[in-house]
Design a protein around this motif. Structure first.
Motif, PDB file in Angstrom:
ATOM      1  N   ALA A   1       1.041   4.796  -5.341  1.00  0.00           N
ATOM      2  CA  ALA A   1       0.721   4.543  -4.085  1.00  0.00           C
ATOM      3  C   ALA A   1       2.100   5.158  -2.888  1.00  0.00           C
ATOM      4  O   ALA A   1       2.194   5.170  -1.849  1.00  0.00           O
ATOM      5  N   GLN A   2       2.950   5.207  -3.207  1.00  0.00           N
ATOM      6  CA  GLN A   2       4.639   6.075  -3.078  1.00  0.00           C
ATOM      7  C   GLN A   2       4.619   6.814  -2.728  1.00  0.00           C
ATOM      8  O   GLN A   2       4.385   8.215  -1.871  1.00  0.00           O
TER       9      GLN A   2
ATOM     10  N   LEU B   1       0.904  -1.217   0.242  1.00  0.00           N
ATOM     11  CA  LEU B   1       0.210  -0.341  -0.118  1.00  0.00           C
ATOM     12  C   LEU B   1       0.810   1.702   0.015  1.00  0.00           C
ATOM     13  O   LEU B   1       0.012   2.471  -0.672  1.00  0.00           O
ATOM     14  N   LEU B   2       2.475   0.694   0.570  1.00  0.00           N
ATOM     15  CA  LEU B   2       2.915   2.413   0.687  1.00  0.00           C
ATOM     16  C   LEU B   2       4.260   2.485  -0.644  1.00  0.00           C
ATOM     17  O   LEU B   2       4.574   3.861  -0.367  1.00  0.00           O
TER      18      LEU B   2
ATOM     19  N   THR C   1       3.388  -1.761 -12.089  1.00  0.00           N
ATOM     20  CA  THR C   1       3.945  -0.981 -11.319  1.00  0.00           C
ATOM     21  C   THR C   1       3.633   0.845 -11.266  1.00  0.00           C
ATOM     22  O   THR C   1       3.652   1.386 -10.039  1.00  0.00           O
TER      23      THR C   1
ATOM     24  N   VAL D   1      -3.252   5.743   1.349  1.00  0.00           N
ATOM     25  CA  VAL D   1      -3.708   4.746   0.057  1.00  0.00           C
ATOM     26  C   VAL D   1      -3.946   3.047   1.014  1.00  0.00           C
ATOM     27  O   VAL D   1      -3.674   2.466   2.197  1.00  0.00           O
TER      28      VAL D   1
ATOM     29  N   GLN E   1       2.132   1.168  -7.456  1.00  0.00           N
ATOM     30  CA  GLN E   1       3.714   1.348  -6.550  1.00  0.00           C
ATOM     31  C   GLN E   1       3.552   2.337  -6.846  1.00  0.00           C
ATOM     32  O   GLN E   1       4.036   3.139  -5.751  1.00  0.00           O
TER      33      GLN E   1
ATOM     34  N   ALA F   1       1.917   8.017  -0.226  1.00  0.00           N
ATOM     35  CA  ALA F   1       2.756   7.745   1.331  1.00  0.00           C
ATOM     36  C   ALA F   1       3.204   9.324   1.210  1.00  0.00           C
ATOM     37  O   ALA F   1       3.618   9.096   2.615  1.00  0.00           O
TER      38      ALA F   1
END
Lengths: 416, 416
Positions: free
Chosen positions: B26-27, A13-14, B20, B36, B23, B30
């Protein structure tokens, strides 16, 4: 059969890791006639995992979990599912024995939390973990099937293929099973491959033909439904033969193995030996070869010649290739040839590979990033050198250079 | 602000590509204080996309879509969302002009379906596509925020960073952003680490402390909310100091880098040099070191001593260590020491690592699978050898041995 994949893990999730597990499971499901309609990612949070399972069981026949089976307090998948199903978590004794043995063999103290990895939902089928400690689970409750797999890909993949897939196939019952053949290519790019087969791919009905690419590898999967392996082979024979007739010199295997495995098998089988000298790949070529059990029979050793001193003193690359005005330089055809010949002569091996190039980022000693020379020295035959201009970042240049060198060796091994 | 990422595309459900995009988004979320809670993948199917949106708007404040904005009949994200919100799809004229220009500059004929890429949900904010044709959308309806991004990563990433993120930051308004610090550990296992910090982890409120593990690496992320980086550092200082006081000798970095990167930085910074002799790791140690740009400054080279001949002739390991009744053998403490000293002496480097062991599967020359000796030779100091008994398959034993050797070197580099 409709399926949903639920990947559990706050690290997903991160965005700290990419969800490659979902891809792997999805691909295998597609190949086995299981229709994935949704993929979900949820964090290590019991309420949210519960909510995700509620939704998934309203829309899927089978829920495939990955992640959350480890030893820590954040590993909650079994706890949450057992709670939802009103079942108890018990200790799976064979798994517990394995954990105890491991700790005692290491002389290490087992901590309480490691017991969690042996937990098992009452009434489920345990799925053995060949490469790790956390046992998997498979069970059916109120018409929904649940499969619990670990998160680390090296544990999840063998458990899925060897334990979960046979269990799922049992559920599929009478359906005519899928059979497929993987053709593995080297020395050819994905778009080139696709262009050379585009008429076959576009005309496909049964068998189907699907290209796959991952870094450094290109494959074609031919798939059909048939009652037996023999019947499937027969249905696929014509199209497989056509692909071989067009591109046979690039097909190093008809199963899903990397080219280094194919090479180690050929060399071990024939009692041939190998050595290598690597500069820009820095040990990657040796790492790939030695990933294969039994590679010690063929592989004598290598030199990572990251400095000119290593090239000169250990590989006998002449000083005048490496230094002085107008010298060819470390990244050049004569140096690649001398490196391969130098290590072959020292190791007295049948074959020797060399790689020298600029991995980047940026140029080096006036040579552009991505310029690589690969050499192949052979007992009683002339040395071959290829010049490559590779694209991509440092990691990608290293991998492409190593794979291309392996293709050069494989081609020599199978040449008539 | 709670967020959900919905990736739309049958190619994801079939496992043909890895997600991807999830990801990346999400990154970035964060890093920007957007939480998320779920990621969903759904195919190019209007009913299922609709169902996914219904669920997402019940549990998220913002829904971030990626995929389904292209020209084909399978690209449905805008159509479905406009339908659900009772809004019209209109043509975004600046985007339409761009599409027309592109086709005319190529002398190509624009097909009707290309108009779809310029579609825009009435009343939304268009998000410009810097690297492609499909325009993005951002809008708020009934208290839910929707952001529609294209699927190709090279289009999605700039649109997210330059268009969507500022739009989202506008929504966050006064919210205090998240800051985090990653502590990276070596030479300690995941459960051991967690046990040594369990009181901190269980008592955590603000800052939070979360352990992460991936193959060969263990990390702790400390996170807090603060108005500035300085304020965050201050809020995290006490807990970070406590972690250092307990486990400082295992913490090789306070940012997300592998240990080999930390080593290359220290060695390059101090002008120190390294060489290595590897047996069972087969080149992996060299591959890890040379993954780092600039490693050529520190790394002289290495020997992959897969045969006893390489060990004896190139590394000066005495023949009596390797052959004869009662000899210690290739996998032994004296051989590991001799290998490290042999390569250090040849390369005249400040440090040299050696690794010799049984990668498996199965025992070798009477030594058990997973038994590994790692050696460190140092200019002007005594050679150190450690004995390891590692678990896991061949790949895992190789990686753990290499990482443990790197930890031995790092510890020597930072020792007073």
């Amino acid at each position: 059969m409709k399926a949903e994949i639920i990947a559990v893990g706050t690290e997903l999730l991160l965005g700290q890791i990419v969800n490659t597990n979902a891809q792997f499971i999805a691909q295998e499901c597609a190949n086995n006639g299981i229709h994935v309609h949704y993929q979900t990612v949820v964090g290590d949070n019991p309420e949210r995992i519960r909510a995700a399972v509620e939704i998934a069981r309203g829309r899927a026949d089978v829920i495939l979990f990955t992640g959350g089976l480890g030893p820590t307090q954040d590993d909650l998948t079994k706890d949450v599912l057992a709670g939802m199903l009103g079942r108890e978590l018990k200790v799976h004794e064979p798994s517990m024995d394995k954990i105890r043995e491991l700790f005692s063999s290491r002389g290490a103290h087992m901590v309480e939390s490691n017991i969690r990895q042996a937990h098992w939902i009452e009434g489920s089928d345990p799925l053995e973990n060949e490469t790790g400690l956390a046992v998997g689970n498979a069970l059916t409750a109120d018409g929904t099937h649940y499969v619990l797999l670990p998160g680390p890909p090296k544990e999840m993949k063998p458990m899925f293929l060897h334990q979960a897939l046979p269990w799922l196939r049992g559920l599929l019952g009478e359906a005519v099973p899928l059979h497929s053949k993987m053709l593995k290519f080297a020395g050819i790019g994905e778009s080139d491959l696709e262009n050379r087969l585009i008429d076959l791919i576009e005309a496909q009905t049964d068998p189907t033909i699907a290209p796959y690419a991952k870094e450094g590898e290109v494959s074609i999967r031919v798939t059909t439904r048939a009652g037996s392996k023999e019947e499937a082979e027969e249905k696929m024979a014509a199209v497989v033969a056509e692909i071989y007739s067009r591109l046979g010199k690039h097909i190093y295997a008809d199963e899903d193995i990397p080219i280094e495995t194919a090479i180690v098998r050929i060399m071990s089988g024939k009692g041939l030996t190998l050595a290598m000298a690597e500069s820009c790949t820095g040990g990657l070529l040796g790492d790939l070869i030695t990933a294969n059990p039994g590679s010690a029979d063929a592989f004598r050793g290598g030199i990572i010649s990251y400095s000119n001193e290593f090239k000169h003193k250990l590989l006998n690359v002449p000083q005048e290739f490496l230094e002085g005005d107008g010298c060819p330089g470390a990244v050049s055809e004569p140096t690649a040839a001398a490196m391969a010949e130098g290590i072959r002569s020292f190791a007295d091996s049948d074959y020797a590979l060399s790689i020298t190039g600029v991995a980047g980022p940026g140029p080096s000693e006036g040579k552009p990033e991505g310029l690589v020379y690969i050499g192949l020295a052979q007992r009683g035959r002339e040395t071959v050198v290829e010049r490559l201009q590779l694209a991509g970042n440092r990691e990608s240049v290293k991998l492409k250079a190593a794979k291309r060198a392996l293709f050069l060796l494989w081609s020599a091994l199978v040449a008539k």
